[in-house]
Structure formats: structure tokens, C-alpha cells
Enzyme design. Structure first.
Site, short mmCIF file in Angstrom:
data_model
loop_
_atom_site.label_atom_id
_atom_site.label_comp_id
_atom_site.label_asym_id
_atom_site.label_seq_id
_atom_site.Cartn_x
_atom_site.Cartn_y
_atom_site.Cartn_z
N TYR A 185 89.58 39.50 -9.87
CA TYR A 185 89.42 39.15 -7.83
C TYR A 185 87.73 39.58 -7.19
CZ TYR A 185 88.67 40.33 -3.36
OH TYR A 185 88.08 40.52 -0.84
C1 UGA Z 1 88.91 46.68 -0.44
C2 UGA Z 1 89.46 45.24 -0.11
O1 UGA Z 1 91.14 45.66 -0.03
C3 UGA Z 1 89.21 44.02 -1.01
O2 UGA Z 1 89.67 43.12 -0.84
C4 UGA Z 1 87.76 44.10 -0.89
O3 UGA Z 1 87.23 43.21 -1.10
C5 UGA Z 1 86.61 45.16 -1.42
O4 UGA Z 1 87.87 46.69 -0.64
C6 UGA Z 1 85.45 45.07 -0.92
O5 UGA Z 1 85.10 46.35 -0.93
O6 UGA Z 1 85.52 44.07 -1.18
P1 UGA Z 1 89.67 48.53 -2.28
O7 UGA Z 1 88.53 49.68 -1.97
O8 UGA Z 1 89.95 48.83 -3.51
O9 UGA Z 1 89.26 47.05 -1.81
O10 UGA Z 1 90.06 49.04 -0.79
P2 UGA Z 1 91.64 50.60 -0.33
O11 UGA Z 1 92.64 49.12 -0.78
O12 UGA Z 1 91.79 50.89 0.58
O13 UGA Z 1 91.38 51.45 -1.99
C7 UGA Z 1 90.78 52.27 -1.62
C8 UGA Z 1 90.78 53.04 -2.72
O14 UGA Z 1 91.67 53.91 -2.70
C9 UGA Z 1 91.27 52.89 -4.11
O15 UGA Z 1 90.70 53.61 -5.03
C10 UGA Z 1 92.42 52.87 -5.07
O16 UGA Z 1 92.68 52.78 -5.73
C11 UGA Z 1 92.81 53.64 -3.56
N1 UGA Z 1 94.60 53.32 -2.76
C12 UGA Z 1 94.79 52.76 -2.73
C13 UGA Z 1 95.09 54.80 -3.63
O17 UGA Z 1 94.94 55.70 -3.61
N2 UGA Z 1 96.19 54.47 -2.93
C14 UGA Z 1 97.31 53.56 -2.24
O18 UGA Z 1 98.41 53.55 -2.02
C15 UGA Z 1 96.32 52.56 -2.22
#
Ligand code: UGA
Length: 312
Positions: free
Chosen positions: A149
Site C-alpha cells: 500500500y
Molecule cells: C492508517 C490508515 O489505515 C491508512 O490508510 C493510512 O495510510 C495510514 O494510517 C497512514 O498513516 O498513512 P494504520 O496506522 O495502520 O493506517 O491505522 P489503524 O488501522 O488505525 O491501525 C493503528 C494500529 O493499530 C496498527 O498498528 C494496527 O496494526 C493496529 N490495529 C488495528 C490493531 O491492533 N487491531 C485492529 O483491530 C486494528
């Protein structure tokens, strides 16, 4: 201004369009309702917009519609449409990411040149950084995405920059850091955690929970977009909340916001997930005159209120 918002039915696109309408701007919104999450959620995001006289909606795929006619009618294109989500971008799904994030952006840029579009604002992502040696990450840090991504978002950001260099397209890329708030996508951590908490269900934390994020409230993302559209700055800008906390600390804040403890299950680490993100926002503060207004607890209470009314 007359604006085009791509991905208008999504989390960020819909908030941006609402704010532009509130300011008196006119907005053409385009969305193809990709099936990344249910269409009924996206329809709800634009329900109030559809009532507005200065808003018009086009259901179409960027790769399959006559964009030049649309682009010739606007002063700025806010390109928010994308196949989102870091963890789903592996394997055969990658093709969708290439199509929605790279090919669609390239098509939009070609048409922007042809239509002499005055301004282009691109929604980039913190995931262009990957694993960074020195945090907070500055815009001139080596870009080394960790997920497919992130690779597609970086490729599109590079395309934006080369259309600026070769054709003089006035453009800017905003690197968003984990955005949260009302209408947050249902696959994202805070949405899942708040929903589970309100329903008394378990949440799953991927990995140790010690990963850190720079969380950014949606209204701050919207204000950055508007400032970016009104400036003539080019290049990439970090747009982050300006603080960095562990996921477990964020969970404690969510517990405070909903008023009860969450039931936590520890799951496997996810491939492509960056361990730490943190934005150095000095450049956006100095050059764009932007700064975040919402801290985590203020933003979370607004998201919790919204989720109570929208437990889909
Ligand atoms: C988010 C967005 O989903 C992306 O589209 C975006 O590009 C990215 O931010 C960005 O900063 O640019 P992410 O940081 O993975 O990505 O956001 P979350 O889905 O809120 O996850 C945050 C953290 O929580 C991650 O470490 C993930 O692994 C964790 N998580 C997520 C869990 O532990 N459990 C879950 O059910 C979902």
C-alpha cells in the site's frame, strides 16, 4: 472556490466536502463506491451533502469517466480517492491498489494538465516512510515503504511531483498520519475498538501493542487541505497530530472516553505494519501556517459520540 473532491463518499473526502460547502464553496464529488467497506456506510457519509445546492455528485470510476470536462469546471482537485488499508495490500489484492492508487492518479494528472487545472492537492500517507531511523520523520527523510500500500502511495506522490516538474502543475502532497474521528473507516483500530467497547465485545491488538502512532483528528486534516489549496506551495508536507503514543496508551484513552475497560486479546503482528510513526510538522506549521487543534482525548470523545449514533 469550485472544488473537485475524489473519493467524496469516504471518511476524509466527505468531511472535506462538508467543510467546503459550509464555507460557501461549490463542490463536485466523485466516488465509485469500491467494495473495500459497505456502500451503505459511504452513502450515509454523503447523505447531508446530497441536499446541498452547491454540491453535485458523480458516481464514477476515475479510470473510466470523462475527467477533462469535470476538471475544466474547477479551481482545485482534492484527490482523496484510494484503495486504503495497509494490511490488505498483499497478494492478489495488490492489483486493486495499483489500479486505484497509481493508475487513477496518473489519469487524473494527465487530465489535469489537459484541462489547465489551477491546483492539485494529493492525499498522501505516513506509510510512504516505512521504518524510519530518526523520529519524528521529516519530509526529507529517506522514503522506504514497508507495505505494498505504502509503495503505491509513494508512487502516486512521485507522479504528482513529476507532473509539477515537467508540466508545471501546481500541486502539493499532504502526508496524513493515522486519521481518526467521526466516520472513520470500519477497518481502522479506533473504529473497531470503540465499537467493540460499546458492544461489550473483545478487541484484538496486533502484536505487542507497543507500536506507536501519531494520530491525527479529521478536522485538522480538513483544515490542512484547505490551506494547501489556497497556497501555491509545492512538495510534500507531514500532517500529523504532533504527538506519538503506543497503541496500548491509546486503548487506555478509549476506555476513558467510553467509560469502561476494553476486553483485550493479543493477536499476531501484521505484515506491512510499521512499528512507529511520528510526524515532524515544523514545515507545515512554518510554510502552510497549519497546526493541529485537536488532541487525542478531544477527538476521541467526538468519535465515541458519533459511534454511539452509528453502531452499524
Ligand atoms: C492508517 C490508515 O489505515 C491508512 O490508510 C493510512 O495510510 C495510514 O494510517 C497512514 O498513516 O498513512 P494504520 O496506522 O495502520 O493506517 O491505522 P489503524 O488501522 O488505525 O491501525 C493503528 C494500529 O493499530 C496498527 O498498528 C494496527 O496494526 C493496529 N490495529 C488495528 C490493531 O491492533 N487491531 C485492529 O483491530 C486494528
Amino acid at each position: 472556490m469550485r472544488a473537485l473532491v475524489t473519493g467524496v463518499a469516504g471518511f476524509i473526502g466527505s468531511h472535506l466536502a462538508c467543510e467546503l460547502i459550509k464555507r460557501g464553496d461549490s463542490v463536485i464529488g466523485i466516488d465509485s463506491f469500491t467494495d473495500y467497506y459497505p456502500r451503505k456506510i459511504k452513502e450515509k457519509n454523503i447523505e447531508s451533502l446530497r441536499e446541498e445546492k452547491k454540491f453535485s455528485f458523480i458516481q464514477a470510476d476515475i479510470l473510466e469517466t470523462d475527467l477533462s470536462e469535470i476538471l475544466s469546471r474547477v479551481d482545485c482537485c482534492f484527490h482523496q480517492a484510494a484503495q486504503a488499508g495497509v494490511r490488505k495490500s498483499w497478494g492478489k489484492e495488490f492489483e486493486i491498489y495499483v489500479k486505484c492508487n497509481i493508475l487513477a492518479t496518473q489519469r487524473l494528472l494527465e487530465e489535469a494538465i489537459r484541462s489547465k487545472l489551477p491546483r492539485f492537492v494529493y492525499a498522501s500517507s505516513s506509510s510512504v516512510y516505512g521504518t524510519v531511523e530518526v523520529l519524528p520523520a521529516r519530509e526529507d527523510t529517506l522514503l522506504n515503504p514497508l507495505s505494498p500500500y505504502g509503495t503505491t502511495k509513494l508512487c502516486a506522490e512521485n507522479l504528482v511531483s513529476l507532473y509539477q516538474q515537467n508540466y508545471g502543475l501546481s500541486s502539493i502532497s499532504l502526508r496524513y498520519f493515522t486519521v481518526f474521528g467521526p466516520r472513520q473507516r470500519p477497518d481502522m483500530a479506533f473504529h473497531r475498538f470503540i465499537k467493540a467497547g460499546l458492544k461489550g465485545e473483545e478487541i484484538e491488538i496486533y502484536g505487542s501493542g507497543k507500536q506507536t502512532r501519531d494520530f491525527t483528528f479529521i478536522s485538522d486534516i480538513v483544515s490542512a487541505n484547505i490551506l494547501a489549496a489556497e497556497s501555491n506551495l509545492c512538495g510534500a508536507f507531514n500532517i500529523g497530530g504532533g504527538y506519538r503514543i503506543t497503541l496500548l496508551e491509546a486503548v487506555r484513552e478509549i476506555e476513558k472516553a467510553i467509560g469502561k475497560p476494553l476486553k483485550i486479546e493479543i493477536g499476531a503482528e501484521q505484515k506491512g505494519d510499521v512499528q512507529d510513526t511520528s510526524a515532524d510538522i515544523t514545515k507545515a506549521k512554518k510554510e502552510l501556517f497549519w497546526s493541529p487543534k485537536y488532541d487525542l482525548s478531544a477527538g476521541l470523545s467526538l468519535q465515541v459520540e458519533w459511534m454511539k449514533d452509528n453502531l452499524l
